[in-house]
Scaffold this active site. Structure first.
Site, short mmCIF file in Angstrom:
data_model
loop_
_atom_site.label_atom_id
_atom_site.label_comp_id
_atom_site.label_asym_id
_atom_site.label_seq_id
_atom_site.Cartn_x
_atom_site.Cartn_y
_atom_site.Cartn_z
CD GLU A 126 24.16 5.12 -20.26
OE1 GLU A 126 24.14 4.16 -20.81
OE2 GLU A 126 23.45 5.57 -19.56
CD GLU A 263 21.78 3.93 -16.13
OE1 GLU A 263 21.22 4.78 -16.23
OE2 GLU A 263 22.52 3.04 -16.78
CG HIS A 296 14.68 1.74 -16.33
ND1 HIS A 296 14.14 1.23 -17.25
CD2 HIS A 296 15.77 2.22 -16.51
CE1 HIS A 296 15.40 1.15 -18.30
NE2 HIS A 296 16.19 1.96 -17.62
CD GLU A 297 16.98 5.36 -14.73
OE1 GLU A 297 18.05 4.88 -14.71
OE2 GLU A 297 16.17 5.66 -15.78
CG HIS A 300 19.99 0.68 -14.92
ND1 HIS A 300 20.44 -0.26 -15.96
CD2 HIS A 300 19.12 1.76 -15.62
CE1 HIS A 300 19.71 0.24 -17.20
NE2 HIS A 300 19.19 1.32 -16.91
CD GLU A 319 19.41 2.03 -20.55
OE1 GLU A 319 18.38 1.62 -19.85
OE2 GLU A 319 20.31 2.46 -20.19
N1 BES Z 1 20.89 5.02 -18.80
C1 BES Z 1 19.68 5.61 -19.32
C2 BES Z 1 19.61 7.30 -19.52
C3 BES Z 1 20.41 7.40 -20.72
C4 BES Z 1 19.75 7.17 -21.96
C5 BES Z 1 21.46 7.80 -20.91
C6 BES Z 1 20.44 7.56 -23.17
C7 BES Z 1 22.19 8.27 -21.98
C8 BES Z 1 21.73 7.87 -23.17
C9 BES Z 1 18.47 5.37 -18.13
O1 BES Z 1 18.70 4.34 -17.31
C10 BES Z 1 17.27 5.23 -18.94
O2 BES Z 1 16.94 4.12 -19.50
N2 BES Z 1 16.35 6.24 -18.84
C11 BES Z 1 15.16 6.15 -19.70
C12 BES Z 1 13.89 6.12 -18.55
C13 BES Z 1 13.41 4.86 -18.46
C14 BES Z 1 12.55 4.79 -17.61
C15 BES Z 1 13.06 4.20 -19.77
C16 BES Z 1 15.16 7.69 -20.31
O3 BES Z 1 15.98 8.44 -19.91
O4 BES Z 1 14.36 7.60 -21.38
ZN ZN Z 2 18.18 2.50 -18.27
#
Ligand code: BES
Ligand code: ZN
Length: 828
Positions: A126, A263, A296-297, A300, A319
């Site tokens: 992603e 995720e 969180h994950e 998803h 998100e």
């Molecule tokens: N899908 C995101 C990770 C992501 C973020 C991938 C930006 C590509 C670009 C994942 O589910 C996520 O939200 N991760 C957060 C942590 C969460 C606990 C807020 C992160 O990586 O900051």
């Molecule tokens: Zn996320």
């Protein structure tokens, strides 16, 4: 910009053979497609891959076909005379270097206890980076089944989304490991990881095997994640009313990771500090952060993985919803952590940004995937999560859940538009969810509700809240209003204006429960009564403090007014309110120097010391987690801003083993750094390099930029730029830029070493580094920071950097307004 829908992939049989020593991989992919109308081309994605066409077949016959790559468009075009409607298969071979950045199929390294370097390879797709690992239709709407096979050196651990189903020994000391089929899912959720990892024994979560994986020697740090992960799996299975969409779940800690966690269905990846936890030494905040991330994950797996946005414009809802759910899940896991109270901090961060002229609408049109990069920010996560929570509270949590279930059930294995969720909520509740949400999602900014006394009650009106200038906006505001005396809470939908009846001398709390994403301008005379009315609600008191600070930034109130409010709250006992106060008191000392600063530090001591003395140094046996955390926050505030000699002396002695309670230890590390010398700096750097847990490591690392000497602040910056893992460096530099005295010199260092920074730091994290400039209010920095940013464009997160610059400008204006009058109020 988007691929046509004439050729739809249905299944990928993907084989990948990484060579960790050579830093390369090769592979082949056999893609089953469905041709929907006659065509002579198949267009798909590939980026920085060398690709060869092996075969294109339809109805049992090989077709004459050619392959042309368009590197700029990150596309491949396969041309063949006649592809008829119906199934076809495309086979491609490819090879590439393992990526040196943190996206695609990338290389990560770590040292073992003997100091020997080891390599592993992991994916981050992603968004959209699957095309860097294998040719594919790399858009979320092209869901397909993935059957992954990894060919690896015997002895290495290989993980992917599905469980291992076959293992064949090959010549040359290699094994071929085949994984089961996934559900139909998007390319950005595919994962594979290869290395000398350790994997825990699975625990059985109602039929789903749950494991953790990590580099060797960290197995003792896994129990927490297994417990929190098992809880989340069960919680969401129940909440969503749908079985887990995978067949196993691995939680994998990676030594190098761009984000916090990702995720991938069945194979979730994390930064080590957000997964591997030592329950005996972790602070309350660190443990909560790990649990929130894990939750969180896992949220998803259904919302995002089973049901996925059609296109990247919908990524904010993915998100935002997971952010909402991480709190709902952790609130069920540990009710005494009061995670919804802590969420006030995130909400306030989003409300702060939303008052800037450089804010944006949460959802906007996304043409290229790069446009979507600009969506991964506080407005998506914290504003998005807040407005989902506000709606849930207003609709009622059961009705809200019914709508969510209906939505997931209806769109399982498919893709959606944002509005599909609102429509499902309307069907479940008979309330105008879509109209309400559109007003929060498609316009930038946030409202302020003005409460005006009228005969027999109050009138509520709204306008947009900004720090500078005026701007338009009108919202459908789902308000909860509580009238005192009486304490009845009523749900109100405020569009234009409305009147609320009040008993004689009554007041109305216009944000009852404190979870509205709006500010309230109350009649000033109400403030003491509002503090009293919020006696049972830390979130309401938090909203009062945050609103008072917003008034200071907007120039409507004076710094001294905020200090008065802080003093009024000296009997405050809740951590979240204290965190708000501590942050602002730390900001305010920047406006002062000399005697005025000393007088202010004294006020900080007299305000916070009684709260600390109530808790004392010795945790009471029955003390809750929030009080433990509060003790740490107060030690930090008193020791750094307050310079309380007793606190400082005790903090400096902590290394002698005086305190083992983790929140005390962590706060003492910061306080003694803030008063430390070169010897202490060297000790901390050494402790960072040899720490036993990821959290302990970060505590020492993030303490390096707070040492008082200029040379040490610069040494911390240099260490970050040259040596620290790129995933952590930007955060160290951010903190160094926020140094209370030497930020401007650190800024000079950043400018002079920009080439190294640009080459080494992950581009996604540069905006996090720039967050450090918001308090550089000296003449030179005010001029040089915006000029430098204009001259050195960055590839991602430009808007976020523009927001940081706007905050720098607002802080400078505050400094000019307050410098004299605040100082005068302090010394009189
Ligand atoms: N899908 C995101 C990770 C992501 C973020 C991938 C930006 C590509 C670009 C994942 O589910 C996520 O939200 N991760 C957060 C942590 C969460 C606990 C807020 C992160 O990586 O900051
Ligand atoms: Zn996320």
């Amino acid at each position: 910009m988007r691929l046509s829908r004439t050729v739809l992939p249905t299944r990928y049989d993907l084989t990948i053979a990484p060579d960790l020593a050579a830093g390369r991989f090769e592979g082949s992919v056999h893609i089953a497609v469905e041709v929907t109308e006659p065509t002579d081309t198949i267009v798909l994605h590939a980026h920085e891959l060398e690709v060869e066409l092996e075969a294109l077949e339809q109805f049992g016959a090989a077709l004459d076909a050619t392959l042309v790559a368009d590197p700029d468009a990150e596309r491949l075009t396969v041309s063949a005379a006649d592809l008829a409607p119906g199934p076809a298969t495309l086979t491609l071979r490819f090879s590439a270097a393992l990526s040196a950045g943190l996206v695609g199929f990338y290389r990560s390294t770590y040292l073992d206890d003997d100091g020997t370097e080891h390599t592993l390879a992991a994916t981050q797709f992603e968004a959209p980076h699957a095309r860097r690992a294998f040719p594919c239709f790399d858009e979320p709407e092209f869901k397909a089944v993935f059957a992954v096979t990894l060919v690896v050196t015997d002895g290495l651990v290989a993980l992917s989304n599905a469980p291992e189903v076959e293992r064949v020994r090959l010549d040359g000391g290699r094994v071929r490991i085949r994984f089961g089929d996934t559900i139909a899912m998007s390319t950005y959720l595919v994962a594979f990881i290869v290395g000398e990892l350790e994997v825990s024994q699975p625990i059985d979560v109602d039929g789903i095997p749950l494991r953790i994986a990590h580099v060797p020697g960290r197995g003792h740090l896994g129990a927490f994640a297994l417990d929190a992960g098992a809880f989340a799996l069960r919680f969401f299975t129940d909440y969503y009313g749908i079985p887990y969409p995978g067949t196993k779940l691995d939680l994998v800690a990676l030594p190098d990771f761009a984000f916090g966690a990702m995720e991938n269905l069945g194979c979730v990846t994390f930064r080590e500090s957000l997964l591997l936890v030592d329950r005996d030494t972790v602070t309350q905040a660190e443990a909560a952060q790990a649990a929130l991330t894990i939750t969180h994950e896992i949220a998803h797996m259904w919302f995002g993985d089973l049901v996925t946005m059609k296109w990247w414009n919908g990524i904010w809802l993915n998100e935002a919803f997971a952010t909402f759910m991480e709190h709902a899940g952790v609130d069920a896991y540990r009710a005494d952590w009061k995670t919804w109270d802590d969420f006030s901090i995130g909400r306030a961060m989003a409300m702060d940004i939303d008052a800037l002229s450089h804010t944006r609408a949460v959802e906007y049109e996304v043409r290229t995937p790069e446009d979507a990069d600009g969506m991964f920010d506080i407005l998506t996560y914290q504003k998005g999560g807040s407005v989902v929570r506000m709606l849930e509270q207003w609709l009622g949590s059961d009705a809200f859940r019914a709508g969510v279930r209906h939505y997931l059930d209806r769109y399982a294995l498919a893709n959606t538009e944002t509005t599909d969720l609102w429509d499902a909520l309307e069907a479940a509740t008979d309330q105008p969810a879509r109209r309400i949400m559109d007003s929060w999602i498609f316009q930038p900014g946030l409202p302020e509700i003005v409460v005006e006394p009228v005969d027999g009650g109050v009138r509520l009106r709204q306008h947009r809240f900004t720090y500078e200038g005026e701007a338009d906006g009108q919202w459908s505001i789902p308000m909860l209003v509580r009238v005192h005396p009486g304490r009845e809470t009523e749900a109100v939908l405020l569009d234009d204006e409305t009147t609320i009846a009040l008993p004689p001398n009554g007041i109305a709390v216009a944000n009852a429960g404190g979870e509205g994403f709006y500010r309230v301008a109350y009649p000033p005379a109400w403030i003491p009564e509002l503090v009293a009315a919020g006696a049972d609600s830390p979130r309401e008191r938090f909203a009062l403090v945050d609103g008072a600070w917003a008034g200071v930034i907007a120039g409507r109130a004076q710094a001294a007014d905020f200090v008065d409010l802080a003093r009024r709250l000296e009997s405050e006992t809740d951590i979240v309110v204290w965190r708000a106060l501590a942050t602002r008191l730390r900001d305010l000392v920047r406006l002062l120097d000399g005697d005025a600063a000393d007088a202010f530090r004294e006020i900080v001591r007299t305000t916070a010391r009684p709260a600390f003395d109530r808790l004392g140094w010795e945790p009471a046996p029955a003390e809750g987690p929030r009080d433990r955390q509060l003790r740490g926050v107060l030690i930090d505030l008193l020791g750094t801003v307050g310079r309380d000699p007793d606190i400082v002396a005790r903090a400096q002695a902590f290394g002698d083993g005086a305190y083992t309670e983790p929140d005390i230890v962590a706060a003492c590390i910061t306080v003694s750094a803030a008063h430390g010398d070169q010897a202490r700096f060297d000790e901390y750097r050494n402790r960072f390099e040899t720490a036993d847990t990821p959290q302990e490591q970060l505590r020492y690392l993030y303490a390096l930029p707070v040492f008082p000497d200029r040379e040490l602040a610069l040494l911390a910056a240099e260490y970050a730029v040259s040596t620290v893992r790129p995933q952590n460096s930007p955060f160290v530099v951010q903190r160094a830029l926020k140094h209370p005295e030497h930020g401007p010199q650190v800024w000079d260092y950043v400018r002079e070493h920009w080439a190294t920074i640009e080459a080494r730091f992950p581009p996604t994290l540069l905006p996090r580094m720039y967050e450090g400039v918001t308090w550089l209010v000296d003449d030179a920095s005010v001029e040089s920071v915006p000029r430098f940013v204009a001259d050195h464009p960055i590839s991602q997160g430009e808007r976020v950097v523009a927001q940081h610059l706007e905050r720098q400008h607002l802080h400078r204006a505050l400094y000019e307004r307050e410098r004299e009058r605040f100082a005068t109020s302090m010394v009189h």
